[in-house]
Motif scaffolding. Structure first.
Motif, short mmCIF file in Angstrom:
data_model
loop_
_atom_site.label_atom_id
_atom_site.label_comp_id
_atom_site.label_asym_id
_atom_site.label_seq_id
_atom_site.Cartn_x
_atom_site.Cartn_y
_atom_site.Cartn_z
N LYS A 23 -6.47 -0.14 -6.60
CA LYS A 23 -6.96 1.27 -6.77
C LYS A 23 -5.73 2.14 -6.32
CE LYS A 23 -11.84 1.02 -5.96
NZ LYS A 23 -13.16 1.80 -5.33
N LEU A 24 -5.24 3.10 -6.99
CA LEU A 24 -4.41 4.03 -6.83
C LEU A 24 -4.45 4.92 -5.59
CD1 LEU A 24 -3.60 5.61 -10.29
CD2 LEU A 24 -2.31 4.35 -9.06
N CYS A 25 -3.47 4.98 -4.95
CA CYS A 25 -3.57 5.73 -3.35
C CYS A 25 -2.16 6.19 -3.14
CB CYS A 25 -4.02 4.71 -2.32
SG CYS A 25 -2.82 3.47 -1.87
N LEU A 26 -2.27 7.04 -2.23
CA LEU A 26 -0.96 7.78 -1.50
C LEU A 26 -0.94 6.98 -0.30
CD1 LEU A 26 -1.70 11.29 -2.48
CD2 LEU A 26 -0.32 9.83 -3.85
N TRP A 27 0.31 6.34 0.03
CA TRP A 27 0.46 5.51 1.22
C TRP A 27 1.36 6.34 2.20
CZ3 TRP A 27 -2.05 0.99 1.87
CH2 TRP A 27 -1.63 0.30 3.02
N ILE A 28 1.14 6.23 3.32
CA ILE A 28 1.85 7.04 4.40
C ILE A 28 3.28 6.54 4.41
CG2 ILE A 28 -0.13 7.63 5.84
CD1 ILE A 28 0.99 5.64 7.77
N LYS A 29 4.34 7.15 4.74
CA LYS A 29 5.70 6.90 4.81
C LYS A 29 6.02 7.07 6.34
CE LYS A 29 8.70 7.50 1.87
NZ LYS A 29 9.07 6.32 0.93
N ASN A 30 5.47 8.01 7.24
CA ASN A 30 5.57 7.92 8.75
C ASN A 30 4.41 8.11 9.23
OD1 ASN A 30 5.40 10.60 9.08
ND2 ASN A 30 7.07 10.85 7.89
N SER A 31 4.21 7.67 10.52
CA SER A 31 3.06 7.82 11.25
C SER A 31 2.24 9.19 11.67
CB SER A 31 3.29 7.23 12.62
OG SER A 31 4.17 7.80 13.38
N PHE A 52 -7.08 7.56 -1.15
CA PHE A 52 -7.28 6.93 -2.43
C PHE A 52 -7.54 7.95 -3.48
CE2 PHE A 52 -8.84 3.20 0.22
CZ PHE A 52 -8.17 2.37 -0.46
N LEU A 53 -6.88 8.02 -4.60
CA LEU A 53 -6.82 9.19 -5.50
C LEU A 53 -8.32 9.54 -5.95
CD1 LEU A 53 -4.10 8.62 -5.22
CD2 LEU A 53 -3.81 8.98 -7.77
N GLU A 54 -9.05 8.45 -6.10
CA GLU A 54 -10.49 8.48 -6.41
C GLU A 54 -11.21 9.57 -5.50
OE1 GLU A 54 -12.81 4.84 -4.50
OE2 GLU A 54 -12.46 4.72 -6.59
#
Length: 77
Positions: A23-31, A52-54
């Motif tokens: 599923k499409l998602c926005l993943w962290i780049k920093n904590s 999750f974009l949903e």
């Protein structure tokens, strides 16, 4: 899928597909991003968080832009 950096709520996140369910998602780049609204812990490592974009409203989806400010067409992903 090609992963791309995007801006959402003033943060740079990685738009990708989640390895567990595709599923499409926005993943962290920093904590420090783990406290963002709708952010979920999704893995066994401490840095595995995504949105999750949903789970986003239509209005929230419109807030996701490329790093150069362009609107994304999620149909392409």
């Amino acid at each position: 899928m090609k992963e791309i950096d995007v801006i959402y709520k003033g943060e740079v996140l990685k738009l990708t597909r989640f390895w567990g369910n595709n599923k499409l998602c926005l993943w962290i780049k920093n904590s420090n991003q783990i406290t963002m609204p709708k952010m979920e812990f999704v893995g066994g490592y401490p840095n595995e968080y995504c949105i999750f974009l949903e789970n986003l409203s239509v209005e929230e989806l419109k807030e996701i832009k490329t790093v150069d400010g362009k609107v994304l067409n999620f149909e392409e992903f």
